[in-house]
Design a protein around this motif. Structure first.
Motif, short mmCIF file in Angstrom:
data_model
loop_
_atom_site.label_atom_id
_atom_site.label_comp_id
_atom_site.label_asym_id
_atom_site.label_seq_id
_atom_site.Cartn_x
_atom_site.Cartn_y
_atom_site.Cartn_z
N LYS A 59 -1.16 -40.07 -122.56
CA LYS A 59 -2.67 -39.78 -122.81
C LYS A 59 -2.92 -38.22 -123.13
O LYS A 59 -3.37 -38.12 -124.12
CB LYS A 59 -3.47 -40.23 -121.73
CG LYS A 59 -3.45 -41.69 -121.30
CD LYS A 59 -4.07 -41.89 -120.08
CE LYS A 59 -3.40 -41.45 -118.81
NZ LYS A 59 -2.32 -41.67 -118.34
N SER A 60 -2.37 -37.53 -122.18
CA SER A 60 -2.69 -36.17 -122.40
C SER A 60 -1.82 -35.59 -123.68
O SER A 60 -2.38 -34.86 -124.45
CB SER A 60 -2.03 -35.37 -121.07
OG SER A 60 -2.73 -35.75 -119.97
N THR A 61 -0.66 -36.05 -123.64
CA THR A 61 0.02 -35.85 -125.03
C THR A 61 -0.90 -36.01 -126.29
O THR A 61 -1.13 -35.17 -127.15
CB THR A 61 1.26 -36.51 -125.26
OG1 THR A 61 2.20 -35.96 -123.98
CG2 THR A 61 2.10 -35.94 -126.21
N LEU A 117 -12.12 -35.47 -123.15
CA LEU A 117 -12.23 -35.26 -121.68
C LEU A 117 -10.93 -36.07 -121.00
O LEU A 117 -10.74 -37.16 -121.08
CB LEU A 117 -13.53 -35.90 -121.34
CG LEU A 117 -14.84 -35.46 -121.93
CD1 LEU A 117 -16.04 -36.47 -121.42
CD2 LEU A 117 -15.13 -34.20 -121.56
N ASP A 118 -10.05 -35.03 -120.67
CA ASP A 118 -8.76 -35.38 -119.98
C ASP A 118 -9.06 -35.29 -118.43
O ASP A 118 -8.85 -34.28 -117.88
CB ASP A 118 -7.90 -34.61 -120.44
CG ASP A 118 -6.48 -35.23 -120.18
OD1 ASP A 118 -6.37 -36.28 -119.67
OD2 ASP A 118 -5.60 -34.68 -120.58
N GLU A 119 -9.07 -36.30 -117.86
CA GLU A 119 -9.57 -36.41 -116.28
C GLU A 119 -10.50 -35.61 -115.91
O GLU A 119 -10.26 -34.90 -114.96
CB GLU A 119 -7.90 -36.01 -115.69
CG GLU A 119 -7.29 -37.34 -115.85
CD GLU A 119 -5.92 -37.21 -115.14
OE1 GLU A 119 -6.08 -37.13 -113.69
OE2 GLU A 119 -4.71 -37.50 -115.70
N CYS A 120 -11.54 -35.38 -116.57
CA CYS A 120 -12.46 -34.20 -116.36
C CYS A 120 -13.53 -34.47 -115.02
O CYS A 120 -14.04 -33.65 -114.68
CB CYS A 120 -13.27 -34.05 -117.69
SG CYS A 120 -14.62 -35.44 -117.90
MG MG Z 1 -2.58 -36.57 -118.45
#
Ligand code: MG
Ligand code: ATP
Lengths: 274, 306
Positions: B42-44, B156-159
């Motif tokens: 996901k983050s990638t 929004l990454d785990e925001c």
């Molecule tokens: Mg991540």
């Protein structure tokens, strides 16, 4: 993906303004950054001021003050320019700002223009401060060397300082914070080979071989020539300036390459966790 | 024409294949969830969309432009708020937002900052240094930064990590409000399933760098068809006849006087079950029906059971 294309040279005055504002905030909020432009230069001014007072009292060496104090003041400009690039970039690593900064539309060129502007301001402040101090402590007026000479000397030294600073910044992007010590230590390696406090021809051959390739050497040689003759040795100085300008462009190209490598290897997002 | 088009994206770190040909379309105005276990990619994906990581192959189009050759202009119209990232710690909240506002070329910047600080209820923190904030306060500053330029695409990454329930709820409202008002397209990752279910229209399930399924939460939950009915009877009830009931997928003892009925086909099985229970003559003291949650699906996907 192409390594660079025209958009990477984009230029927004507002963005540069934002970065300069950030660096100014950093300067007055962090004691370290104030220390930079006062503490170290003063130490070196004291050291070389006393040394030249001693030498002047024991020998017939004329122009000893100019020789040492001029060298000390000019060297501190190179040092300032070089470490500023490194520390302003490191600041973003220390505060985990690299992620947000490089996700923004900011370009490397904007970043360097901003660092250049703030670096210039800091160098001027540092220079003025040292000049007044040298004048107050030792009645030494650095402007005796000549306004044009000072302008040429500082141009070469600032530009060369930025070249080294940008190369160090590039290496930090590529190899991470574990090499951050370079930001403060590289200057120490360059200093003995730049003939800051002694003439080039008094050195052994192998030292001369290295020294002659450094633009900084020609500035300090030029300084001694100017003190001795009251004239500027234009040719070596202009060659050095040209050479430094070329190095400057190359260092930015290398920075772009290191940044590209860092993005390929996923390093920009990993340092966040460090 | 989708606002975001990802095609066959691949990324490998040494021996780790983080993305294995990921393709995805996100439409304008969608609130899109990226779900998947730790290390799913996901983050990638998000970092590649930001230009922080360069993919090995594949293509990305955003706002109908090729990302690689227009990334500076595209980045001006998008933004990110990611957990575990920060801005300059020695600068105050206000100063940091001024810096980013200028970088993004925001007009009427001071007013915009005031408005965002108010929206995320951190007006009183404006003059505090970032490094002195609690992690939840910090998260809200990061969200303000994300909204500074009224992005058309917001990542929004785990925001919402580390927000207290009250602020988390307000943040969800704020996200929904902004998204509705401005038709912002949002790509959202979170490990809080309730949040994902509440906010996201469509969800992509990622596992090991691949998308397993893209659908709405309601449809994704149907991947687990069964319902569970837990019934507690009065002490001393004779449960033997009930246990022999036919047509129920599975019946389990659930403590001394309680049974658990698993229904694979609730629409056909629920009604006969309830009739049978009331007719059995055993007084019922408690009954609980549970449907599969997104979390149940997530766990099954993560364990490779679906
Ligand atoms: Mg991540
Ligand atoms: N910068 C990097 N360098 C090396 N490997 C990386 C890097 N970033 C991610 N990886 C690897 O790539 C894979 C995908 O990681 P990613 O961060 O995209 O997962 P994620 O879905 O965001 O997980 P999480 O839910 O834990 O945030 C993991 O195996 C991870 O170890």
């Amino acid at each position: 993906m192409r390594l660079m294309n025209s958009q990477d040279y984009g230029f927004s005055a507002t963005a540069i303004g934002g970065l300069v504002y950030k660096f100014m905030c950093l300067c007055y909020r962090s004691l370290d950054r104030v220390f930079d432009i006062i503490y170290w230069p003063v130490i070196s001014l004291l050291l070389w001021g006393f040394t030249s007072m001693f030498i002047a009292s024991t020998s017939s060496f004329s122009g000893v003050m100019e020789f040492f104090l001029g060298g000390a003041v000019l060297w501190s400009l190179f040092w300032r320019a070089q470490t500023d690039v490194g520390t302003f970039i490191l600041e973003d690593f220390w505060s985990r700002n690299v992620y947000n900064l490089f996700a923004s539309p900011v370009t490397s060129i904007e970043l360097f223009v901003a660092i250049g502007l703030i670096g210039l301001i800091r160098c001027i402040l540092s220079f003025l401060f040292l000049s007044f101090l040298a004048w107050g402590l030792y009645a030494f007026n650095i402007m005796d060397i000549g306004g044009t000479a000072i302008a040429v000397f500082t141009s070469v030294l600032l530009l060369f300082g930025w070249v080294i600073g940008i190369l160090i910044a590039a290496l930090i992007f590529r190899y991470g914070l574990r090499i951050q010590i370079l930001a403060w230590s590289v200057g120490f390696i360059i200093q003995p080979f730049s003939c800051v406090f002694y003439p080039l021809d008094s050195m052994p051959g192998w030292v001369q071989g290295i020294a002659i390739t450094l633009p900084s050497t020609h500035v300090f040689e030029g300084l001694r020539y100017a003190i001795a003759t009251g004239e500027l040795a234009w040719q070596p100085l202009l060659i050095s300036l040209g050479l430094t300008a070329v190095l400057f462009v190359l260092s930015i190209a290398y920075f772009q390459y290191a940044l590209y490598q860092a993005k390929k290897l996923g390093l920009l997002t990993r340092f966040e966790m460090a | 024409m989708a606002l975001l088009e990802i095609r066959a994206l691949r990324k490998r770190y040494g021996t780790v294949e983080a993305l294995r040909g990921l393709s995805l379309d996100v439409e304008r105005g969608e609130f899109f969830g990226l779900l998947g276990p730790n290390g799913a990619g996901k983050s990638t994906t998000i970092n590649i969309l930001l230009g922080l990581i360069i993919a090995d192959s594949g293509s990305i189009r955003i706002f109908d432009h090729d990302f690689t050759s227009n990334h500076v202009a595209i980045r001006r119209r998008m933004n990110v708020a990611a957990a575990f990232t920060s801005m300059n710690g020695v600068l105050t909240v206000w100063e940091n937002l001024m810096v980013y506002g200028r970088i993004y070329g925001v007009k009427h910047l001071p007013r915009k900052i005031d408005e965002l600080l108010e929206r995320f209820e951190i007006t009183d923190l404006a003059k505090r240094r970032l490094q002195h904030l609690s992690s939840g306060q910090h998260t809200r500053v990061t969200l303000c930064k994300g909204f500074l330029n009224d992005p058309e695409l917001l990542l929004l990454d785990e925001c919402t990590v580390g927000l207290d329930p009250d602020i988390a709820e307000k943040t969800r409202r704020a996200l929904q409000a902004v998204q509705r008002e401005r038709k912002t397209t949002i790509l959202f990752t979170s490990h809080n399933m309730n949040e994902v279910e509440e906010l996201c229209g469509r969800i992509a399930f990622l596992s090991q760098g691949e998308i397993l399924r893209v659908d709405t939460a309601t449809h994704i939950k149907r991947l687990i068809p069964h319902q569970v009915v837990e019934v507690a009877f009065q002490a001393g009830s004779d449960l033997t006849p009930i246990r022999q009931l036919h047509g129920i997928s599975r019946i389990e003892q659930n403590g001394d006087h309680a049974l658990r009925f698993i229904l694979d086909d609730p629409t056909r099985q629920l009604d006969p079950l309830l009739r049978h229970l009331t007719q059995s003559g055993n007084p019922i003291v408690d009954i609980h029906v549970s449907r599969p949650t997104l979390e149940d699906v997530f766990i099954k996907v993560a364990r490779g059971e679906l």
